[in-house]
Design an enzyme around this catalytic site. Structure first.
Site, PDB file in Angstrom:
ATOM      1  CG  HIS A 110      -4.968   4.653  -3.866  1.00  0.00           C
ATOM      2  ND1 HIS A 110      -4.907   3.848  -2.837  1.00  0.00           N
ATOM      3  CD2 HIS A 110      -6.304   3.724  -4.046  1.00  0.00           C
ATOM      4  CE1 HIS A 110      -5.857   3.393  -2.427  1.00  0.00           C
ATOM      5  NE2 HIS A 110      -6.774   2.852  -3.262  1.00  0.00           N
ATOM      6  CG  HIS A 149     -10.084   4.094  -5.091  1.00  0.00           C
ATOM      7  ND1 HIS A 149      -9.579   3.179  -5.628  1.00  0.00           N
ATOM      8  CD2 HIS A 149      -9.695   5.219  -6.181  1.00  0.00           C
ATOM      9  CE1 HIS A 149      -9.275   2.778  -6.833  1.00  0.00           C
ATOM     10  NE2 HIS A 149      -9.838   3.987  -7.686  1.00  0.00           N
ATOM     11  CG  ASP A 189     -11.961   2.318   0.118  1.00  0.00           C
ATOM     12  OD1 ASP A 189     -11.748   3.057  -1.062  1.00  0.00           O
ATOM     13  OD2 ASP A 189     -11.669   0.500   0.054  1.00  0.00           O
ATOM     14  CG  HIS A 190      -7.693   3.689   0.798  1.00  0.00           C
ATOM     15  ND1 HIS A 190      -6.721   2.745   0.576  1.00  0.00           N
ATOM     16  CD2 HIS A 190      -8.654   2.833  -0.822  1.00  0.00           C
ATOM     17  CE1 HIS A 190      -7.168   1.629   0.625  1.00  0.00           C
ATOM     18  NE2 HIS A 190      -8.222   1.515  -0.067  1.00  0.00           N
ATOM     19  CG  ASP A 209      -7.119  -0.809  -1.922  1.00  0.00           C
ATOM     20  OD1 ASP A 209      -7.059  -1.394  -1.112  1.00  0.00           O
ATOM     21  OD2 ASP A 209      -8.071  -0.430  -2.749  1.00  0.00           O
ATOM     22  CG  HIS A 254      -9.940  -3.780   0.378  1.00  0.00           C
ATOM     23  ND1 HIS A 254     -10.668  -3.009   0.819  1.00  0.00           N
ATOM     24  CD2 HIS A 254      -9.232  -2.975  -0.101  1.00  0.00           C
ATOM     25  CE1 HIS A 254     -11.102  -2.059  -0.120  1.00  0.00           C
ATOM     26  NE2 HIS A 254     -10.245  -1.981  -0.626  1.00  0.00           N
TER      27      HIS A 254
END
Length: 256
Positions: A57, A59, A61-62, A134, A172
Protein backbone atom coordinates in the site's frame (compact mmCIF):
# COMPACT_ATOMS: atom_id res chain seq x y z
CA UNK A 1 12.90 -26.45 -6.77
CA UNK A 2 14.81 -25.07 -3.83
CA UNK A 3 13.04 -23.36 -0.94
CA UNK A 4 12.06 -19.71 -1.19
CA UNK A 5 14.34 -17.67 1.06
CA UNK A 6 12.92 -14.93 3.27
CA UNK A 7 15.11 -12.51 5.20
CA UNK A 8 13.37 -10.47 7.90
CA UNK A 9 14.91 -7.36 9.44
CA UNK A 10 13.97 -4.38 11.58
CA UNK A 11 13.37 -0.95 10.09
CA UNK A 12 12.33 2.45 11.45
CA UNK A 13 10.96 2.20 15.00
CA UNK A 14 8.65 -0.81 14.78
CA UNK A 15 8.50 -1.89 11.12
CA UNK A 16 9.70 -5.18 9.73
CA UNK A 17 11.22 -5.32 6.27
CA UNK A 18 11.48 -8.44 4.15
CA UNK A 19 13.64 -9.61 1.30
CA UNK A 20 12.22 -12.51 -0.68
CA UNK A 21 14.74 -14.42 -2.76
CA UNK A 22 14.38 -17.11 -5.42
CA UNK A 23 17.69 -19.01 -5.16
CA UNK A 24 17.16 -20.69 -8.53
CA UNK A 25 17.32 -17.40 -10.46
CA UNK A 26 18.70 -14.83 -8.00
CA UNK A 27 15.55 -12.69 -8.23
CA UNK A 28 15.04 -10.70 -5.04
CA UNK A 29 12.07 -8.59 -3.98
CA UNK A 30 11.74 -6.12 -1.14
CA UNK A 31 8.28 -6.32 0.40
CA UNK A 32 7.64 -2.59 0.79
CA UNK A 33 10.41 -0.05 1.34
CA UNK A 34 10.21 1.23 4.91
CA UNK A 35 13.84 2.34 5.17
CA UNK A 36 16.47 2.39 2.41
CA UNK A 37 19.46 2.00 4.73
CA UNK A 38 17.96 -1.06 6.41
CA UNK A 39 17.14 -2.66 3.04
CA UNK A 40 20.60 -2.03 1.67
CA UNK A 41 22.19 -3.44 4.81
CA UNK A 42 20.05 -6.57 4.46
CA UNK A 43 20.98 -6.94 0.79
CA UNK A 44 24.66 -6.66 1.65
CA UNK A 45 24.37 -9.20 4.44
CA UNK A 46 22.76 -11.74 2.12
CA UNK A 47 24.75 -10.88 -1.00
CA UNK A 48 21.56 -10.44 -3.01
CA UNK A 49 20.74 -7.93 -5.78
CA UNK A 50 17.40 -6.17 -5.64
CA UNK A 51 15.31 -6.92 -8.73
CA UNK A 52 11.77 -6.09 -7.54
CA UNK A 53 9.79 -4.05 -5.05
CA UNK A 54 6.39 -5.44 -4.06
CA UNK A 55 4.35 -2.68 -2.43
CA UNK A 56 1.32 -3.57 -0.32
CA UNK A 57 0.00 0.00 0.00
CA UNK A 58 0.96 3.63 -0.35
CA UNK A 59 1.82 4.74 3.19
CA UNK A 60 5.26 6.33 3.48
CA UNK A 61 6.66 3.61 5.76
CA UNK A 62 5.82 1.12 2.99
CA UNK A 63 6.64 2.99 -0.22
CA UNK A 64 8.87 5.85 0.90
CA UNK A 65 12.08 4.21 -0.29
CA UNK A 66 10.83 3.29 -3.76
CA UNK A 67 12.37 6.11 -5.78
CA UNK A 68 15.84 5.90 -4.22
CA UNK A 69 16.04 2.12 -4.57
CA UNK A 70 14.75 2.15 -8.15
CA UNK A 71 17.31 4.78 -9.13
CA UNK A 72 20.11 2.64 -7.71
CA UNK A 73 19.02 -0.89 -8.71
CA UNK A 74 16.68 -0.33 -11.67
CA UNK A 75 14.27 -2.74 -9.99
CA UNK A 76 10.68 -3.29 -11.11
CA UNK A 77 8.08 -1.80 -8.78
CA UNK A 78 4.76 -3.60 -8.46
CA UNK A 79 1.90 -2.21 -6.43
CA UNK A 80 -1.87 -2.04 -5.98
CA UNK A 81 -3.91 -0.81 -8.92
CA UNK A 82 -6.27 0.90 -6.49
CA UNK A 83 -3.40 3.18 -5.41
CA UNK A 84 -1.30 3.36 -8.57
CA UNK A 85 -1.26 7.16 -8.49
CA UNK A 86 0.15 7.08 -4.94
CA UNK A 87 2.95 4.50 -5.38
CA UNK A 88 6.27 6.20 -6.31
CA UNK A 89 7.89 4.74 -9.43
CA UNK A 90 5.28 2.05 -10.01
CA UNK A 91 5.83 -0.04 -13.16
CA UNK A 92 2.96 -2.49 -12.88
CA UNK A 93 -0.35 -2.10 -11.08
CA UNK A 94 -2.02 -5.33 -9.95
CA UNK A 95 -5.32 -6.44 -8.48
CA UNK A 96 -7.26 -9.46 -7.26
CA UNK A 97 -5.90 -12.81 -8.53
CA UNK A 98 -3.23 -11.25 -10.73
CA UNK A 99 -0.01 -13.28 -10.75
CA UNK A 100 3.37 -11.71 -10.02
CA UNK A 101 6.55 -13.56 -10.98
CA UNK A 102 9.68 -13.56 -8.85
CA UNK A 103 12.13 -15.64 -10.82
CA UNK A 104 10.58 -19.11 -10.91
CA UNK A 105 8.14 -18.29 -8.11
CA UNK A 106 4.67 -16.86 -8.38
CA UNK A 107 2.65 -14.77 -5.99
CA UNK A 108 -1.10 -14.35 -6.27
CA UNK A 109 -2.50 -10.93 -5.43
CA UNK A 110 -5.25 -10.72 -2.83
CA UNK A 111 -7.06 -7.39 -2.61
CA UNK A 112 -7.47 -6.56 1.08
CA UNK A 113 -8.79 -2.97 1.35
CA UNK A 114 -9.67 -1.46 4.71
CA UNK A 115 -6.48 0.04 6.12
CA UNK A 116 -6.15 1.82 2.77
CA UNK A 117 -8.53 1.74 -0.18
CA UNK A 118 -6.30 -0.35 -2.45
CA UNK A 119 -4.23 -2.46 -0.03
CA UNK A 120 -3.04 -5.82 -1.41
CA UNK A 121 -1.34 -8.95 -0.06
CA UNK A 122 1.12 -11.25 -1.85
CA UNK A 123 0.39 -14.97 -1.44
CA UNK A 124 3.12 -17.46 -2.39
CA UNK A 125 0.84 -20.50 -2.19
CA UNK A 126 3.53 -22.94 -3.26
CA UNK A 127 5.60 -21.90 -0.26
CA UNK A 128 2.66 -21.43 2.15
CA UNK A 129 3.62 -17.80 2.75
CA UNK A 130 1.65 -14.55 2.61
CA UNK A 131 2.83 -10.95 3.03
CA UNK A 132 -0.05 -8.91 4.40
CA UNK A 133 1.38 -5.43 5.03
CA UNK A 134 -0.84 -3.61 7.54
CA UNK A 135 -4.04 -5.61 7.00
CA UNK A 136 -3.43 -8.37 9.54
CA UNK A 137 -1.11 -8.23 12.53
CA UNK A 138 -0.23 -10.75 15.20
CA UNK A 139 -3.37 -10.55 17.36
CA UNK A 140 -4.48 -7.43 15.49
CA UNK A 141 -5.57 -5.79 12.26
CA UNK A 142 -4.88 -2.47 10.61
CA UNK A 143 -6.64 0.71 11.62
CA UNK A 144 -9.37 1.72 9.17
CA UNK A 145 -7.86 4.88 7.74
CA UNK A 146 -9.57 4.75 4.33
CA UNK A 147 -11.94 1.79 4.36
CA UNK A 148 -15.07 0.60 6.10
CA UNK A 149 -15.58 -2.18 8.64
CA UNK A 150 -17.34 -4.21 5.95
CA UNK A 151 -14.39 -3.85 3.59
CA UNK A 152 -11.89 -4.89 6.25
CA UNK A 153 -14.03 -7.80 7.43
CA UNK A 154 -14.28 -9.04 3.83
CA UNK A 155 -10.51 -8.67 3.47
CA UNK A 156 -9.80 -10.61 6.65
CA UNK A 157 -12.12 -13.37 5.48
CA UNK A 158 -10.06 -13.69 2.30
CA UNK A 159 -6.96 -14.23 4.41
CA UNK A 160 -8.75 -16.73 6.64
CA UNK A 161 -9.47 -18.82 3.55
CA UNK A 162 -5.75 -19.54 3.20
CA UNK A 163 -4.53 -22.85 4.68
CA UNK A 164 -4.01 -22.76 8.44
CA UNK A 165 -0.30 -23.56 8.05
CA UNK A 166 0.28 -20.45 5.91
CA UNK A 167 3.04 -18.32 7.43
CA UNK A 168 1.94 -14.70 7.79
CA UNK A 169 4.49 -11.90 7.52
CA UNK A 170 3.11 -8.56 8.72
CA UNK A 171 4.79 -5.19 8.79
CA UNK A 172 4.92 -4.11 12.45
CA UNK A 173 5.82 -5.32 15.94
CA UNK A 174 2.59 -4.38 17.70
CA UNK A 175 2.01 -7.71 19.37
CA UNK A 176 2.29 -6.99 23.08
CA UNK A 177 -0.20 -4.13 22.90
CA UNK A 178 -2.47 -6.23 20.70
CA UNK A 179 -2.35 -9.07 23.22
CA UNK A 180 -3.41 -6.79 26.06
CA UNK A 181 -6.40 -5.65 24.03
CA UNK A 182 -7.27 -9.18 22.91
CA UNK A 183 -7.42 -10.33 26.54
CA UNK A 184 -9.73 -7.42 27.36
CA UNK A 185 -12.37 -8.59 24.87
CA UNK A 186 -11.91 -12.37 25.06
CA UNK A 187 -10.66 -12.96 28.62
CA UNK A 188 -11.59 -16.65 28.82
CA UNK A 189 -9.77 -17.86 25.69
CA UNK A 190 -7.24 -20.31 27.17
CA UNK A 191 -5.17 -20.42 23.99
CA UNK A 192 -4.96 -16.63 23.96
CA UNK A 193 -4.00 -16.47 27.64
CA UNK A 194 -1.14 -18.90 27.06
CA UNK A 195 -0.07 -17.07 23.91
CA UNK A 196 -0.01 -13.68 25.65
CA UNK A 197 2.30 -15.11 28.31
CA UNK A 198 4.60 -16.52 25.64
CA UNK A 199 4.64 -13.16 23.84
CA UNK A 200 5.64 -11.30 27.01
CA UNK A 201 8.46 -13.78 27.55
CA UNK A 202 9.68 -13.39 23.97
CA UNK A 203 9.70 -9.62 24.13
CA UNK A 204 11.49 -9.69 27.46
CA UNK A 205 14.24 -11.62 25.68
CA UNK A 206 14.23 -9.11 22.81
CA UNK A 207 12.80 -11.66 20.37
CA UNK A 208 10.41 -10.97 17.49
CA UNK A 209 6.80 -12.18 17.59
CA UNK A 210 6.46 -12.09 13.80
CA UNK A 211 5.78 -14.17 11.71
CA UNK A 212 2.61 -15.96 12.73
CA UNK A 213 0.26 -18.42 10.99
CA UNK A 214 -3.30 -18.21 9.76
CA UNK A 215 -4.34 -21.03 12.09
CA UNK A 216 -2.86 -19.39 15.17
CA UNK A 217 -4.51 -16.08 14.35
CA UNK A 218 -7.88 -17.75 13.83
CA UNK A 219 -7.57 -19.23 17.31
CA UNK A 220 -6.50 -16.08 19.16
CA UNK A 221 -6.90 -12.86 17.13
CA UNK A 222 -10.10 -11.07 18.23
CA UNK A 223 -10.53 -9.43 14.82
CA UNK A 224 -10.89 -12.88 13.26
CA UNK A 225 -13.20 -14.11 16.04
CA UNK A 226 -16.46 -12.13 16.03
CA UNK A 227 -18.31 -15.45 16.28
CA UNK A 228 -16.75 -16.08 19.72
CA UNK A 229 -19.44 -16.22 22.41
CA UNK A 230 -16.93 -14.90 24.95
CA UNK A 231 -16.09 -11.88 22.79
CA UNK A 232 -19.75 -11.22 21.95
CA UNK A 233 -20.67 -11.26 25.62
CA UNK A 234 -17.86 -8.84 26.46
CA UNK A 235 -18.93 -6.28 23.84
CA UNK A 236 -22.65 -6.83 24.54
CA UNK A 237 -23.56 -7.99 21.03
CA UNK A 238 -24.64 -11.60 21.50
CA UNK A 239 -27.07 -11.65 18.56
CA UNK A 240 -25.36 -9.21 16.17
CA UNK A 241 -23.95 -9.94 12.72
CA UNK A 242 -20.26 -10.85 12.59
CA UNK A 243 -19.36 -7.66 10.72
CA UNK A 244 -21.02 -5.54 13.39
CA UNK A 245 -19.16 -7.35 16.16
CA UNK A 246 -15.93 -6.82 14.21
CA UNK A 247 -16.73 -3.10 13.83
CA UNK A 248 -17.33 -2.72 17.56
CA UNK A 249 -14.11 -4.61 18.34
CA UNK A 250 -12.14 -2.34 16.00
CA UNK A 251 -13.76 0.75 17.58
CA UNK A 252 -12.77 -0.45 21.05
CA UNK A 253 -9.18 -1.04 19.93
CA UNK A 254 -9.02 2.48 18.52
CA UNK A 255 -9.85 3.79 21.98
CA UNK A 256 -7.99 1.21 24.08
Amino acid sequence: MTKLEIHQFEALSDNYGYLVHDPDTGATAAIDTPEVAAIEKALAEKGWKLTHIFNTHHHFDHAGGNAELKAKYNCEIIGPKGEKDLIPGIDRAVGQDDIVDLGNRQARIIEVPGHTRGHIAYSFAGDHVVFVGDTLFVLGCGRLFEGTPQQMWTSLNKLMELPDDTTVYCAHEYTQANARFALSVEPHNATLIARAKEIDEKRARGEWTVPTTIGLEKATNPFLRPASIDLRATVGMVDAADVDVFAETRHRKDNF
